[in-house]
Motif scaffolding. Structure first.
Motif, PDB file in Angstrom:
ATOM      1  N   TRP A  58       0.814  -1.221   0.000  1.00 43.29           N
ATOM      2  CA  TRP A  58       0.000   0.000   0.000  1.00 43.29           C
ATOM      3  C   TRP A  58       0.848   1.271   0.000  1.00 43.29           C
ATOM      4  CZ3 TRP A  58      -4.842  -0.802   3.656  1.00 43.29           C
ATOM      5  CH2 TRP A  58      -5.569  -1.906   3.199  1.00 43.29           C
ATOM      6  N   ASN A  59       2.134   1.146   0.200  1.00 46.13           N
ATOM      7  CA  ASN A  59       2.997   2.322   0.183  1.00 46.13           C
ATOM      8  C   ASN A  59       3.409   2.707  -1.229  1.00 46.13           C
ATOM      9  OD1 ASN A  59       4.534  -0.140   0.166  1.00 46.13           O
ATOM     10  ND2 ASN A  59       6.396   1.087   0.408  1.00 46.13           N
ATOM     11  N   ARG A  60       3.036   1.894  -2.209  1.00 49.69           N
ATOM     12  CA  ARG A  60       3.414   2.164  -3.600  1.00 49.69           C
ATOM     13  C   ARG A  60       2.227   2.745  -4.366  1.00 49.69           C
ATOM     14  NH1 ARG A  60       8.667   2.321  -2.765  1.00 49.69           N
ATOM     15  NH2 ARG A  60       9.510   0.331  -2.018  1.00 49.69           N
ATOM     16  N   TYR A  61       2.531   3.616  -5.317  1.00 53.18           N
ATOM     17  CA  TYR A  61       1.485   4.161  -6.177  1.00 53.18           C
ATOM     18  C   TYR A  61       0.884   3.053  -7.043  1.00 53.18           C
ATOM     19  CZ  TYR A  61       2.802   9.022  -5.188  1.00 53.18           C
ATOM     20  OH  TYR A  61       3.044  10.230  -4.586  1.00 53.18           O
ATOM     21  N   PRO A  62      -0.372   3.187  -7.404  1.00 51.95           N
ATOM     22  CA  PRO A  62      -0.937   2.252  -8.380  1.00 51.95           C
ATOM     23  C   PRO A  62      -0.408   2.568  -9.774  1.00 51.95           C
ATOM     24  CG  PRO A  62      -2.526   3.961  -7.870  1.00 51.95           C
ATOM     25  CD  PRO A  62      -1.354   4.184  -6.953  1.00 51.95           C
ATOM     26  N   ASP A  63      -0.862   1.820 -10.770  1.00 56.89           N
ATOM     27  CA  ASP A  63      -0.449   2.078 -12.155  1.00 56.89           C
ATOM     28  C   ASP A  63      -0.754   3.526 -12.535  1.00 56.89           C
ATOM     29  OD1 ASP A  63       0.274  -0.553 -12.388  1.00 56.89           O
ATOM     30  OD2 ASP A  63      -1.511  -1.142 -13.521  1.00 56.89           O
ATOM     31  N   GLY A  83      -6.862   1.028 -26.450  1.00 62.57           N
ATOM     32  CA  GLY A  83      -8.103   1.714 -26.782  1.00 62.57           C
ATOM     33  C   GLY A  83      -9.093   1.741 -25.637  1.00 62.57           C
ATOM     34  N   VAL A  84      -8.634   1.405 -24.432  1.00 64.78           N
ATOM     35  CA  VAL A  84      -9.474   1.420 -23.234  1.00 64.78           C
ATOM     36  C   VAL A  84      -9.035   2.578 -22.346  1.00 64.78           C
ATOM     37  CG1 VAL A  84     -10.188   0.149 -21.158  1.00 64.78           C
ATOM     38  CG2 VAL A  84      -9.774  -1.088 -23.309  1.00 64.78           C
ATOM     39  N   VAL A  85      -9.994   3.346 -21.859  1.00 67.38           N
ATOM     40  CA  VAL A  85      -9.729   4.401 -20.873  1.00 67.38           C
ATOM     41  C   VAL A  85     -10.661   4.160 -19.700  1.00 67.38           C
ATOM     42  CG1 VAL A  85      -9.692   6.876 -20.395  1.00 67.38           C
ATOM     43  CG2 VAL A  85      -9.099   6.037 -22.687  1.00 67.38           C
ATOM     44  N   ILE A  86     -10.113   4.161 -18.475  1.00 67.64           N
ATOM     45  CA  ILE A  86     -10.911   3.893 -17.282  1.00 67.64           C
ATOM     46  C   ILE A  86     -10.742   5.019 -16.278  1.00 67.64           C
ATOM     47  CG2 ILE A  86      -9.057   2.428 -16.366  1.00 67.64           C
ATOM     48  CD1 ILE A  86     -11.252   0.823 -14.877  1.00 67.64           C
ATOM     49  N   VAL A 246      -6.961  12.441 -18.205  1.00 65.27           N
ATOM     50  CA  VAL A 246      -7.220  11.649 -17.002  1.00 65.27           C
ATOM     51  C   VAL A 246      -6.083  11.882 -16.014  1.00 65.27           C
ATOM     52  CG1 VAL A 246      -7.597   9.335 -16.072  1.00 65.27           C
ATOM     53  CG2 VAL A 246      -8.425   9.908 -18.366  1.00 65.27           C
ATOM     54  N   SER A 247      -6.420  12.235 -14.788  1.00 71.79           N
ATOM     55  CA  SER A 247      -5.392  12.464 -13.776  1.00 71.79           C
ATOM     56  C   SER A 247      -4.567  11.202 -13.545  1.00 71.79           C
ATOM     57  CB  SER A 247      -6.033  12.893 -12.453  1.00 71.79           C
ATOM     58  OG  SER A 247      -6.743  14.096 -12.612  1.00 71.79           O
ATOM     59  N   ALA A 248      -3.300  11.380 -13.223  1.00 71.54           N
ATOM     60  CA  ALA A 248      -2.417  10.243 -12.937  1.00 71.54           C
ATOM     61  C   ALA A 248      -2.863   9.513 -11.682  1.00 71.54           C
ATOM     62  CB  ALA A 248      -0.987  10.736 -12.777  1.00 71.54           C
ATOM     63  N   PHE A 249      -2.653   8.210 -11.664  1.00 72.49           N
ATOM     64  CA  PHE A 249      -2.935   7.349 -10.506  1.00 72.49           C
ATOM     65  C   PHE A 249      -4.399   7.419 -10.062  1.00 72.49           C
ATOM     66  CE2 PHE A 249       1.400   9.262  -9.871  1.00 72.49           C
ATOM     67  CZ  PHE A 249       2.126   8.163 -10.315  1.00 72.49           C
ATOM     68  N   THR A 250      -5.316   7.575 -11.004  1.00 72.05           N
ATOM     69  CA  THR A 250      -6.716   7.809 -10.629  1.00 72.05           C
ATOM     70  C   THR A 250      -7.444   6.544 -10.194  1.00 72.05           C
ATOM     71  OG1 THR A 250      -8.729   8.932 -11.365  1.00 72.05           O
ATOM     72  CG2 THR A 250      -7.648   7.511 -12.964  1.00 72.05           C
ATOM     73  N   ILE A 251      -6.931   5.363 -10.573  1.00 67.30           N
ATOM     74  CA  ILE A 251      -7.543   4.092 -10.162  1.00 67.30           C
ATOM     75  C   ILE A 251      -6.693   3.462  -9.066  1.00 67.30           C
ATOM     76  CG2 ILE A 251      -8.218   1.775 -10.901  1.00 67.30           C
ATOM     77  CD1 ILE A 251     -10.019   3.996 -11.974  1.00 67.30           C
ATOM     78  N   ASN A 252      -7.282   3.331  -7.872  1.00 66.10           N
ATOM     79  CA  ASN A 252      -6.508   2.821  -6.737  1.00 66.10           C
ATOM     80  C   ASN A 252      -6.524   1.297  -6.680  1.00 66.10           C
ATOM     81  OD1 ASN A 252      -8.847   1.919  -5.208  1.00 66.10           O
ATOM     82  ND2 ASN A 252      -9.290   4.090  -4.891  1.00 66.10           N
ATOM     83  N   PHE A 253      -5.759   0.745  -5.736  1.00 56.12           N
ATOM     84  CA  PHE A 253      -5.632  -0.706  -5.626  1.00 56.12           C
ATOM     85  C   PHE A 253      -6.962  -1.379  -5.286  1.00 56.12           C
ATOM     86  CE2 PHE A 253      -0.919  -0.173  -4.387  1.00 56.12           C
ATOM     87  CZ  PHE A 253      -0.514  -0.395  -5.690  1.00 56.12           C
ATOM     88  N   LEU A 254      -7.800  -0.725  -4.488  1.00 58.31           N
ATOM     89  CA  LEU A 254      -9.085  -1.315  -4.120  1.00 58.31           C
ATOM     90  C   LEU A 254      -9.958  -1.499  -5.354  1.00 58.31           C
ATOM     91  CD1 LEU A 254     -11.332  -2.258  -2.235  1.00 58.31           C
ATOM     92  CD2 LEU A 254     -11.905   0.154  -1.828  1.00 58.31           C
ATOM     93  N   THR A 255     -10.086  -0.445  -6.126  1.00 61.29           N
ATOM     94  CA  THR A 255     -10.885  -0.539  -7.358  1.00 61.29           C
ATOM     95  C   THR A 255     -10.333  -1.611  -8.276  1.00 61.29           C
ATOM     96  OG1 THR A 255     -11.488   1.798  -7.226  1.00 61.29           O
ATOM     97  CG2 THR A 255     -11.675   0.742  -9.378  1.00 61.29           C
ATOM     98  N   GLN A 256      -9.019  -1.620  -8.449  1.00 64.99           N
ATOM     99  CA  GLN A 256      -8.398  -2.603  -9.332  1.00 64.99           C
ATOM    100  C   GLN A 256      -8.680  -4.018  -8.857  1.00 64.99           C
ATOM    101  OE1 GLN A 256      -4.267  -1.903 -10.350  1.00 64.99           O
ATOM    102  NE2 GLN A 256      -3.856  -4.114 -10.456  1.00 64.99           N
ATOM    103  N   ALA A 257      -8.541  -4.273  -7.567  1.00 63.73           N
ATOM    104  CA  ALA A 257      -8.744  -5.617  -7.033  1.00 63.73           C
ATOM    105  C   ALA A 257     -10.186  -6.087  -7.234  1.00 63.73           C
ATOM    106  CB  ALA A 257      -8.385  -5.642  -5.551  1.00 63.73           C
ATOM    107  N   VAL A 258     -11.148  -5.205  -6.992  1.00 63.54           N
ATOM    108  CA  VAL A 258     -12.552  -5.586  -7.119  1.00 63.54           C
ATOM    109  C   VAL A 258     -12.925  -5.829  -8.573  1.00 63.54           C
ATOM    110  CG1 VAL A 258     -14.928  -4.824  -6.769  1.00 63.54           C
ATOM    111  CG2 VAL A 258     -13.212  -4.377  -5.008  1.00 63.54           C
ATOM    112  N   ILE A 259     -12.529  -4.926  -9.466  1.00 65.52           N
ATOM    113  CA  ILE A 259     -12.914  -5.067 -10.874  1.00 65.52           C
ATOM    114  C   ILE A 259     -12.247  -6.274 -11.520  1.00 65.52           C
ATOM    115  CG2 ILE A 259     -12.948  -3.966 -13.134  1.00 65.52           C
ATOM    116  CD1 ILE A 259     -14.848  -2.742 -11.023  1.00 65.52           C
TER     117      ILE A 259
END
Length: 357
Positions: A58-63, A83-86, A246-259
């Motif tokens: 959790w100390n690291r930035y997401p993608d 071609g995907v933007v999230i 799109v702002s940098a690092f806008t998708i966090n680890f929680l969202t990524q894990a769930v999706i």
């Protein structure tokens, strides 16, 4: 005595002129007012997602640009990941689409339409052009074609199925409008937030176009409105331009894990969509003989209830513990309430309340 000087504001007038998003929560037993999937994410999938989340440092930035999740969506959609933007919800994508092609240009859509299209257009200084829906809620093809020619290109929203009416248009009408807009240089958005409930899919139009995209969400069929994730599919060149906004690092680890977990188990989503479609039809059949109210046909997980008096009907449903949304101030929707399809027991209560109106 001198009067105090008038205080100047750095806030743009366009922002001050627009009211906040029109929604007030109501605390009642049956929450049928936000077009949500009534079912929570399955407990066993929550556990899988939690394990995934705990494995991340959790100390690291997401993608930077959610590349891992973009690839997962691309595999599910049979699409090029470039071609995907999230973003955190498709409402954020609507904002950046307005920034991309609406500011100082045109936003064209129907009237009525999804409120976020018009709010973003007005706040960001786009020229907003609305073409009234036909009386049967169908896409005003000829009026839209005329508007495409009459105004400089910008963003065109074609919502399939439509919100807030729930209507699905003939594919040939959608194709005609989308191809005409694309040929004239418009950025054309096919908003497919509810496509699972309608059984429609316009990815072929996106693949064939130059500036066409499909807007999709995890909030409806997937039942993940609380996680906040929406995405679009388009060609790699247009996606690259959009990604700049799109702002940098806008998708966090929680969202990524769930999706990621949801995409690996789409069977739960398909089962719940099938139930909602069946329940929608059950509500229609159970109320079709009402002497004064009418459940209007829908291809989504919500429907319009047309009543002689929207305020009286709204208060009646509220007294039965049911929250819905008034739509009667919108063009062509006089007397209408918008009601989500709930769980079977919630729909039982709704049917009884409608039939006692």
């Amino acid at each position: 005595m001198t009067s105090a000087p008038t205080q100047r504001s750095g806030v743009r007038q366009a922002v001050r002129d627009i009211p906040a998003y029109p929604f007030t929560p109501v605390n009642v037993p049956y929450k049928l007012d936000q077009n949500e999937n009534p079912y929570d994410f399955p407990a066993e999938l929550k556990q899988k997602a939690a394990e995934r989340l705990l494995a991340h440092p959790w100390n690291r930035y997401p993608d930077l640009h959610a590349d891992t999740l973009r690839s997962a969506i691309a595999r599910f959609e049979d699409w090029d990941a470039a071609g995907v933007v999230i973003t955190p919800g498709s409402n954020v994508l609507i904002k950046i689409l307005t920034e991309l092609a609406g500011i100082g240009q045109t936003v064209l859509t129907t009237d009525p339409t999804f409120a976020v299209y018009t709010l973003e257009a007005q706040m960001l200084g786009a020229k907003l052009v609305l073409t009234p829906l036909n009386p049967d809620f169908s896409l005003p093809v000829e009026a839209t074609l005329e508007a495409l020619d009459a105004h400089e290109p910008g963003v065109l929203y074609v919502t399939q199925p439509h919100a807030p009416t729930g209507h699905s248009d003939r594919p040939e009408d959608v194709r005609r409008v989308v191809e005409a807009a694309d040929a004239r240089g418009w950025v054309t958005v096919i908003d497919e937030a509810y496509y699972q409930y309608a059984g429609t899919d316009y990815r072929d139009l996106v693949r064939a176009g130059q500036n066409v995209l499909s807007l999709r969400t995890f909030s409806k069929g997937w039942g993940l409105a609380g996680v906040r994730a929406g995405y679009l599919l388009t060609n790699t060149a247009l996606a690259g331009e959009l990604q700049k906004l799109v702002s940098a690092f806008t998708i966090n680890f929680l969202t990524q894990a769930v999706i990621e977990t949801a995409l690996e188990h789409p069977e739960y989503m398909r089962g719940r969509v099938a139930e909602a479609v069946a329940e929608r039809q059950r509500i229609f059949e159970a109320t079709r003989n009402h002497p004064t109210c009418q459940v209007l046909p829908s291809s989504t997980n919500f429907f319009l209830l047309k009543t002689p008096d929207a305020d009286a009907a709204y208060q009646h449903l509220l007294s039965h513990g049911i929250a819905c949304r008034r739509q009667d101030k919108l063009r062509g929707l006089e007397g209408c309430l918008r009601i989500s399809v709930g769980k079977p027991h919630e729909n039982d209560a709704l049917i009884a309340a409608i039939n006692s109106l």
